[in-house]
Design a protein around this motif. Structure first.
Motif, mmCIF file in Angstrom:
data_model
loop_
_atom_site.group_PDB
_atom_site.id
_atom_site.type_symbol
_atom_site.label_atom_id
_atom_site.label_comp_id
_atom_site.label_asym_id
_atom_site.label_seq_id
_atom_site.Cartn_x
_atom_site.Cartn_y
_atom_site.Cartn_z
ATOM 1 N N THR A 403 0.864 -1.179 0.000
ATOM 2 C CA THR A 403 0.000 0.000 0.000
ATOM 3 C C THR A 403 0.902 1.230 0.000
ATOM 4 O O THR A 403 1.758 1.388 0.874
ATOM 5 C CB THR A 403 -0.904 0.023 1.233
ATOM 6 N N ARG A 405 1.464 5.341 0.164
ATOM 7 C CA ARG A 405 0.830 6.531 0.725
ATOM 8 C C ARG A 405 1.713 7.737 0.448
ATOM 9 O O ARG A 405 2.934 7.626 0.328
ATOM 10 C CB ARG A 405 0.631 6.384 2.229
ATOM 11 N N TYR A 414 -2.998 10.790 0.044
ATOM 12 C CA TYR A 414 -3.596 9.719 -0.760
ATOM 13 C C TYR A 414 -3.119 8.376 -0.222
ATOM 14 O O TYR A 414 -2.086 8.268 0.454
ATOM 15 C CB TYR A 414 -3.223 9.857 -2.242
ATOM 16 N N GLU A 415 -3.857 7.363 -0.539
ATOM 17 C CA GLU A 415 -3.505 5.990 -0.157
ATOM 18 C C GLU A 415 -3.948 5.061 -1.276
ATOM 19 O O GLU A 415 -5.131 5.048 -1.641
ATOM 20 C CB GLU A 415 -4.184 5.612 1.164
ATOM 21 N N THR A 416 -2.999 4.291 -1.808
ATOM 22 C CA THR A 416 -3.305 3.367 -2.897
ATOM 23 C C THR A 416 -2.917 1.952 -2.462
ATOM 24 O O THR A 416 -1.729 1.646 -2.317
ATOM 25 C CB THR A 416 -2.526 3.736 -4.176
ATOM 26 N N VAL A 419 -0.396 -1.995 -4.609
ATOM 27 C CA VAL A 419 0.426 -1.595 -5.751
ATOM 28 C C VAL A 419 1.420 -2.727 -6.024
ATOM 29 O O VAL A 419 2.151 -3.143 -5.130
ATOM 30 C CB VAL A 419 1.180 -0.284 -5.451
ATOM 31 N N TRP A 436 -4.418 0.719 -12.359
ATOM 32 C CA TRP A 436 -5.537 1.661 -12.486
ATOM 33 C C TRP A 436 -5.468 2.501 -13.763
ATOM 34 O O TRP A 436 -6.400 3.222 -14.070
ATOM 35 C CB TRP A 436 -5.575 2.595 -11.270
ATOM 36 N N SER A 448 1.944 11.127 -12.506
ATOM 37 C CA SER A 448 1.922 10.440 -11.208
ATOM 38 C C SER A 448 2.341 11.391 -10.087
ATOM 39 O O SER A 448 2.556 12.585 -10.306
ATOM 40 C CB SER A 448 2.888 9.254 -11.245
ATOM 41 N N ASN A 453 5.083 5.061 -13.443
ATOM 42 C CA ASN A 453 3.961 4.130 -13.580
ATOM 43 C C ASN A 453 4.151 3.288 -14.841
ATOM 44 O O ASN A 453 4.329 3.823 -15.949
ATOM 45 C CB ASN A 453 2.641 4.885 -13.681
#
Length: 476
Positions: A403, A405, A414-416, A419, A436, A448, A453
């Motif tokens: 994850t 952040r 933000y928090e993804t 990944v 995504w 990004s 990415n």
């Protein structure tokens, strides 16, 4: 009278000889006992065994009390509290010294022999403490002058002497000693007499003046680039005022303190050698210097400088010195650049894996030496507000899934989650999969947060391809 005494003594000596068996029995009886007429401190111990004499002396010593009368107050104390004690064994040895000779057995019948004064041992420190307490209790304490560091920590000042009084020894110590020797309680009428300070105010002022003169002298050490001067506070911390038996000595310098300061300068002046790195072509031509080489230098005369500084100050002179160095030549490491990689973004060696990130074209390319092994692959780099870092870095940690952040351009967080295939190459910057995204090859407002990415399949390929330490070069 003298003649008569001599006749009696002769007769006494003859008695055991004339008695024969009776004399032998007499001698045998007193062999382990105090002879007739034996006394200790005026009390008879005749016929007592060593143990009995010891017990008697010990009991009497314990009963000796000294009344201390200062005129305004009085108290009673045993000998031990005043720093005096009877050496019982030594006293008993004196009593039985006569048993070693035959003549003593004979003369003891007519001549008493006594130990008038027992053997006494003293504890001067305890006695001094009692005396100091008497002076203090009578509010007669004086004070020697002294020298101390001033409040500013840069100079020395004097605490003046104060006249006081002391206990006259014949009114206390001598009385206690007599009481102990004769096992007889006594009263000490304490008398106080004027006590002249050992260290006068004038004495202390002279020492303080010399100390301040020492602090005022300059001490400078050059490291070849800069000159370092010891501050007054520092020099004052080097000074000590020795004293012996209450007498102040002249100011002296603490050698360890001076040496510590010089050693600190020497440590700061030390230059650690640094190996240089340069890229060379296959023919040996130097293409570029990656890291400049630096010679090492270690101070070689710190102990001599510290000693010279201390000697100069002590002899009334300022000091100026300079460090000398032992040099360590630098070494070079040469990176032989792979043919064809001389003009690439990263001058890789033959067989070296590396990753090229072109921020202007929004592509990522994997190389081994000068050979492309994967790509160019379109990717998304950092936005205009959160740009990707530029430079040559190295993969330092990898995570298969994590994850991530961070902060957005507007300051929000933000928090993804989840990944995939992350390869960090500088702080929070990484190459990773971006499931995504459906398209790649751009940045701008849609860029990004700074990471590269990649399509998930490409990110996995990079994850498997690049071990820890793999160079990553990002450029425009």
């Amino acid at each position: 009278m003298k003649m008569r005494g001599k006749v009696l003594l002769t007769a006494a000596v003859a008695i055991p000889l004339a008695l024969g068996g009776a004399g032998t029995a007499y001698a045998a009886h007193f062999q382990g006992r105090a002879l007739p007429g034996s006394t200790v401190g005026g009390a008879s111990v005749s016929g007592l065994t060593r143990a009995e004499v010891a017990a008697s002396v010990r009991e009497r010593a314990a009963g000796v009390m000294v009344t201390i009368d200062t005129g305004s107050a009085a108290r009673t104390a045993p000998l031990a509290d005043l720093g005096y004690a009877v050496d019982v064994d030594a006293t008993v040895d004196e009593v039985f010294e006569a048993n070693k000779t035959w003549s003593s057995y004979a003369t003891s019948l007519v001549t008493p022999r006594g130990v008038d004064a027992v053997v006494v041992v003293t504890d001067p420190a305890k006695t001094a403490a009692v005396v100091a307490d008497l002076v203090s209790g009578a509010d007669k304490v004086g004070r020697d002058a002294s020298v101390k560091l001033a409040a500013d920590k840069k100079s020395f000042t004097v605490i003046p002497a104060v006249s006081g009084q002391r206990v006259a020894p014949d009114s206390f110590q001598d009385v206690v000693a007599v009481a102990a020797r004769h096992l007889s309680s006594a009263t000490a009428k304490v008398r106080f007499v004027d006590a002249v300070p050992v260290v006068t105010t004038a004495d202390a002022q002279q020492v303080a003046g010399r100390a301040n003169a020492l602090v005022a002298r300059t001490v400078k050490v050059s490291d070849g680039k800069d000159e370092h001067a010891a501050s007054k506070a520092l020099k004052a911390s080097w000074v000590t005022i020795p004293s012996s038996d209450g007498v102040l000595g002249g100011p002296a310098l603490k050698a360890a303190k001076v040496r510590a300061w010089v050693d600190g300068l020497a440590k700061d002046a030390k230059v650690t050698p640094r190996a240089g790195v340069r890229n060379v072509s296959s023919s040996g031509k130097v293409l570029a210097v990656v890291t400049k080489a630096r010679d090492g230098a270690t101070v070689s005369n710190a102990s001599q400088v510290a000693l010279a500084a201390r000697q100069s100050l002590t002899t009334g002179k300022s000091y100026s010195g300079e460090f000398t160095y032992d040099k360590t030549p630098a070494t070079w490491t040469e990176r032989r650049v792979a043919p064809g990689a001389e003009n690439l973004a990263y001058p890789a060696t033959t067989g070296e894996k590396w990753i090229d990130v072109d921020l202007s074209r929004h592509t990522m390319t994997a190389y081994i030496g000068a050979e492309v092994v994967h790509g160019p692959i379109t990717m998304v780099n950092g936005s205009d507000q959160k740009p990707t870092v530029v430079g040559t870095f190295h993969v330092y940690i990898k995570r298969e899934v994590q994850t991530m952040r961070g902060s957005n351009a507007d300051g929000t967080e933000y928090e993804t989650p989840d990944v995939p295939y992350i390869a960090y190459f500088h702080r929070g910057f990484a190459l990773h999969g971006a499931p995504w995204r459906s398209s790649f090859g751009y940045a701008g407002d849609r860029g990004s947060h700074g990471c590269i990415n990649l399509p998930v399949s490409t990110a996995k390929w990079v994850y498997d391809f690049a071990p820890i330490g793999t160079p990553v070069t990002s450029h425009h």
